[in-house]
Design a protein around this motif. Structure first.
Motif, PDB file in Angstrom:
ATOM      1  N   GLY A 156      15.656  48.705  19.617  1.00 56.19           N
ATOM      2  CA  GLY A 156      15.712  48.322  21.036  1.00 56.19           C
ATOM      3  C   GLY A 156      15.175  46.932  21.329  1.00 56.19           C
ATOM      4  N   PHE A 157      14.693  46.198  20.278  1.00 54.98           N
ATOM      5  CA  PHE A 157      14.238  44.832  20.509  1.00 54.98           C
ATOM      6  C   PHE A 157      15.447  43.931  20.729  1.00 54.98           C
ATOM      7  CE2 PHE A 157      10.859  46.570  17.800  1.00 54.98           C
ATOM      8  CZ  PHE A 157       9.740  46.212  18.533  1.00 54.98           C
ATOM      9  N   GLN A 158      15.257  42.817  21.425  1.00 55.93           N
ATOM     10  CA  GLN A 158      16.324  41.823  21.528  1.00 55.93           C
ATOM     11  C   GLN A 158      16.013  40.684  20.556  1.00 55.93           C
ATOM     12  OE1 GLN A 158      16.508  40.975  25.799  1.00 55.93           O
ATOM     13  NE2 GLN A 158      18.262  42.358  25.847  1.00 55.93           N
ATOM     14  N   VAL A 159      17.030  39.860  20.304  1.00 62.30           N
ATOM     15  CA  VAL A 159      16.864  38.820  19.292  1.00 62.30           C
ATOM     16  C   VAL A 159      17.288  37.465  19.851  1.00 62.30           C
ATOM     17  CG1 VAL A 159      17.691  38.041  17.037  1.00 62.30           C
ATOM     18  CG2 VAL A 159      17.222  40.458  17.402  1.00 62.30           C
ATOM     19  N   ALA A 160      16.548  36.421  19.462  1.00 58.66           N
ATOM     20  CA  ALA A 160      16.940  35.060  19.823  1.00 58.66           C
ATOM     21  C   ALA A 160      16.984  34.211  18.559  1.00 58.66           C
ATOM     22  CB  ALA A 160      15.936  34.466  20.796  1.00 58.66           C
ATOM     23  N   VAL A 161      17.993  33.356  18.453  1.00 60.59           N
ATOM     24  CA  VAL A 161      17.994  32.364  17.381  1.00 60.59           C
ATOM     25  C   VAL A 161      17.321  31.116  17.955  1.00 60.59           C
ATOM     26  CG1 VAL A 161      19.472  30.788  16.084  1.00 60.59           C
ATOM     27  CG2 VAL A 161      19.982  33.229  16.121  1.00 60.59           C
ATOM     28  N   ASP A 162      16.225  30.701  17.306  1.00 60.85           N
ATOM     29  CA  ASP A 162      15.384  29.613  17.822  1.00 60.85           C
ATOM     30  C   ASP A 162      15.821  28.268  17.220  1.00 60.85           C
ATOM     31  OD1 ASP A 162      13.304  28.410  19.121  1.00 60.85           O
ATOM     32  OD2 ASP A 162      11.703  29.284  17.904  1.00 60.85           O
ATOM     33  N   ASP A 163      15.496  27.198  17.904  1.00 66.22           N
ATOM     34  CA  ASP A 163      15.685  25.828  17.383  1.00 66.22           C
ATOM     35  C   ASP A 163      17.109  25.554  16.926  1.00 66.22           C
ATOM     36  OD1 ASP A 163      12.911  25.584  17.731  1.00 66.22           O
ATOM     37  OD2 ASP A 163      12.539  26.397  15.737  1.00 66.22           O
ATOM     38  N   LEU A 164      18.088  26.071  17.627  1.00 65.66           N
ATOM     39  CA  LEU A 164      19.481  25.863  17.222  1.00 65.66           C
ATOM     40  C   LEU A 164      19.783  24.370  17.135  1.00 65.66           C
ATOM     41  CD1 LEU A 164      22.211  27.549  16.804  1.00 65.66           C
ATOM     42  CD2 LEU A 164      22.804  26.602  19.020  1.00 65.66           C
ATOM     43  N   GLY A 165      20.357  23.973  16.016  1.00 68.36           N
ATOM     44  CA  GLY A 165      20.759  22.581  15.862  1.00 68.36           C
ATOM     45  C   GLY A 165      19.840  21.778  14.968  1.00 68.36           C
ATOM     46  N   THR A 166      18.719  22.365  14.525  1.00 67.71           N
ATOM     47  CA  THR A 166      17.816  21.578  13.679  1.00 67.71           C
ATOM     48  C   THR A 166      17.968  21.924  12.204  1.00 67.71           C
ATOM     49  OG1 THR A 166      16.104  23.210  14.032  1.00 67.71           O
ATOM     50  CG2 THR A 166      16.029  21.258  15.413  1.00 67.71           C
ATOM     51  N   GLY A 167      18.419  23.127  11.893  1.00 70.50           N
ATOM     52  CA  GLY A 167      18.538  23.529  10.488  1.00 70.50           C
ATOM     53  C   GLY A 167      19.967  23.355  10.013  1.00 70.50           C
ATOM     54  N   TYR A 168      20.256  23.964   8.876  1.00 69.91           N
ATOM     55  CA  TYR A 168      21.601  23.775   8.338  1.00 69.91           C
ATOM     56  C   TYR A 168      22.494  24.983   8.579  1.00 69.91           C
ATOM     57  CZ  TYR A 168      19.588  26.552   4.631  1.00 69.91           C
ATOM     58  OH  TYR A 168      18.972  27.549   3.956  1.00 69.91           O
ATOM     59  N   SER A 169      21.891  26.094   8.980  1.00 68.51           N
ATOM     60  CA  SER A 169      22.717  27.293   9.052  1.00 68.51           C
ATOM     61  C   SER A 169      22.695  27.976  10.415  1.00 68.51           C
ATOM     62  CB  SER A 169      22.249  28.286   7.984  1.00 68.51           C
ATOM     63  OG  SER A 169      20.908  28.643   8.283  1.00 68.51           O
ATOM     64  N   GLY A 170      22.395  27.178  11.431  1.00 70.58           N
ATOM     65  CA  GLY A 170      22.241  27.762  12.759  1.00 70.58           C
ATOM     66  C   GLY A 170      23.470  28.496  13.248  1.00 70.58           C
ATOM     67  N   LEU A 171      24.636  27.883  13.047  1.00 68.41           N
ATOM     68  CA  LEU A 171      25.858  28.516  13.548  1.00 68.41           C
ATOM     69  C   LEU A 171      26.153  29.791  12.775  1.00 68.41           C
ATOM     70  CD1 LEU A 171      28.170  25.463  14.249  1.00 68.41           C
ATOM     71  CD2 LEU A 171      26.896  26.855  15.880  1.00 68.41           C
ATOM     72  N   LYS A 172      25.839  29.759  11.472  1.00 71.51           N
ATOM     73  CA  LYS A 172      26.072  30.949  10.650  1.00 71.51           C
ATOM     74  C   LYS A 172      25.166  32.089  11.144  1.00 71.51           C
ATOM     75  CE  LYS A 172      26.230  32.596   5.908  1.00 71.51           C
ATOM     76  NZ  LYS A 172      25.616  33.854   6.265  1.00 71.51           N
ATOM     77  N   LEU A 173      23.912  31.719  11.373  1.00 74.73           N
ATOM     78  CA  LEU A 173      22.948  32.695  11.865  1.00 74.73           C
ATOM     79  C   LEU A 173      23.439  33.298  13.180  1.00 74.73           C
ATOM     80  CD1 LEU A 173      20.251  33.230  10.525  1.00 74.73           C
ATOM     81  CD2 LEU A 173      19.161  31.764  12.208  1.00 74.73           C
ATOM     82  N   TRP A 174      23.923  32.416  14.011  1.00 74.24           N
ATOM     83  CA  TRP A 174      24.391  32.835  15.333  1.00 74.24           C
ATOM     84  C   TRP A 174      25.548  33.837  15.203  1.00 74.24           C
ATOM     85  CZ3 TRP A 174      25.953  28.803  19.681  1.00 74.24           C
ATOM     86  CH2 TRP A 174      26.143  29.490  20.876  1.00 74.24           C
TER      87      TRP A 174
END
Ligand code: C2E
Ligand code: MG
Ligand code: MG
Length: 611
Positions: A156-174
């Motif tokens: 029941g927890f929600q999730v956020a992808v943090d610091d989008l755009g600074t790493g190399y795999s942000g879009l993949k994570l998303w």
């Protein structure tokens, strides 16, 4: 403890970290996450701090030292526990965004400190927690951490992808995690108003988020211009120094964004009046049991020709309604009457009704109605108390009452704050006295306002008044509390919530913080200003203060709002005896008292300073 300015060896840093872990010397700060359109705070991100002034004050230093010494998991778990405990202790509303190192998610201990038992004990709801995972940390490509994330979500927890755009795999994570939120890193936000390329990046992120059904939070907003461009691009939420600094106590911060001009919508009404409840719509309507025959229902309609529907109630529990129009339609068919007369009412029940608790504010009820895809299906409202049938209400009464309230609010609202003025305030007090409800009245007034106005001009004076209105709205607008603006620098809050004292103290603290930004540096340094007093002599006046006088009127012994107003004015007068911000709580509960009782009550009076 070593100070930040000192050269520190790796060994000393290790010792310090051990000391911190041992004594649990971690201090979570909370930074608000703001709905850019509404200006409201939707939650806070917990950001950890080590001992202030030491080299371990920043999370960067703490985590770096922990990684070097193989202590990341110990630190991480302690951060989590401290943040959750503090958040619970402060009873902060809204969501809590928690940073979790992705590498911890791959370990067996990852669930530690996140058990539903602990959260239950702390009184935090799982659905209020958003786990922030940063792509800056290495993320397992083969599904282990992904599984861990899915495990949290299934709880029941929600999730956020943090610091989008600074790493190399942000879009993949998303795309893999399909989080509820993504947080755009401050790199893309900083100076977005001057850099068209950043704007296009953010626009693209916004488009993807729409397809993914994900909310976007822009991090690191430092200037109004940035916030404006982000709003224009369709970003809903923001975080950054412009909206609020990380601080040891979550701010229910008023937002500095230019708010749109007030319009008379239901949304806007919330600001005015949370006080009137569904109870005011109540019409006592005879109920039928699900086992009653359709013939009996038809007889009831004949006996009460003004009713368009009848509630079906099974041992106190409402199940739905039988609509007269449905019944007539049924009986109009060739064998309808003969076929159905002896059947139980349960056969022709309509369950599309709105069930509301008597306590629910009218504004909330109307929001429930407007949130329905097809509100015409909800002609009937069943009003319950502790889930038991109480009576019926209808949509027409609701609309009529909401319209009356809107007109009343618009007519008597103060143009500066748009808060209700004297007439609605007095009506509300009168209503509570009539219903012998328990309530507290807090009277707010500014100290040293005249010299401030004289020195800085009326426009700055207006800013102070708006600030007070916004702070009251931010800290007191809930649980049927009523916020009113008497006029000038006088405000009233009619509290129905039990935490009125904490709300007042928060208002005082934040007022003292915020008001400083309105002074010139010279006056700030002197902690006040020189101006002419009422006799024309030059006098020193300390900084603006907020005086609050609180009374707890006895509804059995106060005969009208006049008496309550007099009690409140007396309490305010006491509070104004100090120049700085203060809260005075009067124990006097009515105006006319036998002499000896009056003496007793006065002895009990409480005086407390803001700090
Ligand atoms: P983050 O999660 O990206 O947090 C946002 C950082 O940006 C915070 O720095 C915050 O103070 C800073 N910030 C917020 N608004 C602005 C702004 O307008 N301008 C600028 N320049 N900065 C702004 P902070 O508190 O130093 O935290 C740094 C990082 O440390 C966090 O980045 C997060 O990754 C990590 N961290 C902090 N607390 C914890 C924790 O309890 N657990 C874990 N695992 N990581 C944490
Ligand atoms: Mg974060
Ligand atoms: Mg971040």
């Amino acid at each position: 403890m070593l100070l930040a300015s000192e050269e520190v060896s790796a060994e000393s840093r290790r010792k310090m970290l051990l000391e911190i872990l041992e004594s649990e010397a971690l201090y979570p700060h909370f930074q608000p996450i703001v709905d850019l359109k509404k200006g409201s705070v939707i939650g806070h991100e917990a950001l950890i701090r080590g001992p202030a002034g030491s080299v371990m004050a920043s999370p960067g230093a703490l985590f770096q030292t922990a990684i070097e010494n193989n202590l990341l998991h110990t630190l991480e778990l302690l951060c989590r526990r401290c943040s959750l405990e503090k958040f619970a202790e402060l009873k902060s509303e809204g969501k809590l965004f928690l940073n979790i190192s992705a590498s911890l998610l791959g370990t067996p201990e990852h669930t530690e400190g996140f058990t539903s038992d602990l959260l239950q004990e702390l009184g935090i709801s799982i659905s209020d927690i958003v786990i922030e995972i940063s792509e800056q940390h290495p993320f397992d490509q083969h599904g282990l951490s992904n599984n861990a994330v899915q495990y949290y979500r299934s709880m029941g927890f929600q999730v956020a992808v943090d610091d989008l755009g600074t790493g190399y795999s942000g879009l993949k994570l998303w795309s893999d995690l399909k989080p509820e939120y993504v947080k755009i890193d401050k790199h893309f936000v900083s100076r977005i108003d001057c850099e068209p390329v950043k704007r296009e990046f953010v626009r693209a992120i916004c488009n993807i988020s729409k397809v993914m059904g994900c909310k976007v939070i822009a991090e690191g907003i430092e200037r109004q211009e940035e916030a404006e461009v982000l709003l224009e691009l369709g970003i809903t939420y923001g975080q950054g120094f412009f909206l609020g600094y990380p601080s040891p106590e979550p701010q229910v911060s008023w937002c500095k964004l230019n708010k749109p001009a007030p319009v008379a919508s239901v949304e806007n009404l919330t600001q005015f009046n949370n006080a009137e409840t569904a109870l005011s719509l109540l019409r006592h309507t005879p109920a039928i049991a699900p086992t009653d025959t359709v013939l009996h229902v038809s007889e009831q309609f004949n006996a009460h020709p003004d009713l368009a529907s009848l509630p079906v109630v099974d041992q106190g529990t409402p199940l739905g309604v039988v609509r007269k129009s449905d019944l007539l339609e049924l009986f109009s068919t060739q064998y309808g009457r003969a076929l159905y007369e002896k059947k139980p009412a349960a056969r022709i029940i309509c369950e599309k009704v709105l069930l509301v608790e008597a306590e629910m504010s009218l504004v909330e009820v109307s929001r429930l109605v407007t949130d329905q895809d097809n509100p015409s299906l909800l002609q009937d409202i069943i009003i319950t108390q502790d889930s038991c049938y109480l009576g019926m209400g209808n949509l027409r009464d609701l609309l009529k009452r909401i319209t009356e309230l809107k007109i009343q609010n618009a007519k008597y609202a103060n143009p500066l704050t748009m808060l209700p003025g004297n007439v609605p305030i007095n009506n509300e007090v009168e209503r509570l006295l009539e219903q012998t409800e328990d309530f507290y009245v807090a009277y707010f007034d500014l100290n040293n306002f005249k010299p401030f106005n004289d020195c800085y001009g009326y426009s700055k004076g207006d800013q102070v008044i708006r600030l007070v209105g916004e702070l009251l709205t931010a800290h007191a607008k809930r649980d049927h509390n009523f916020i009113g603006h008497v006029g000038g620098d006088d405000f009233v809050v009619i509290f129905r919530s039990s935490d009125w004292k904490m709300s007042c103290e928060r208002i005082l603290r934040q007022f003292d913080d915020e008001v400083r930004s309105l002074y010139a540096p010279k006056d700030l340094q002197n902690e006040g200003l020189w101006a002419l007093d009422r006799q024309g002599g030059r006098t020193f006046f300390p900084l603006l203060g907020l005086a609050i006088g609180v009374v707890h009127p006895d509804p059995y012994r106060c005969s009208s709002y006049h008496e309550v107003a007099e009690l409140a004015a007396m309490a305010k007068k006491e509070a104004k005896k100090t120049a700085s911000s203060s809260l005075f709580i009067s124990r006097r509960r009515c105006i006319s008292l036998p002499e000896e009782e009056a003496g007793e009550q006065r002895k009990d009076e409480v005086f407390s300073d803001a700090g």
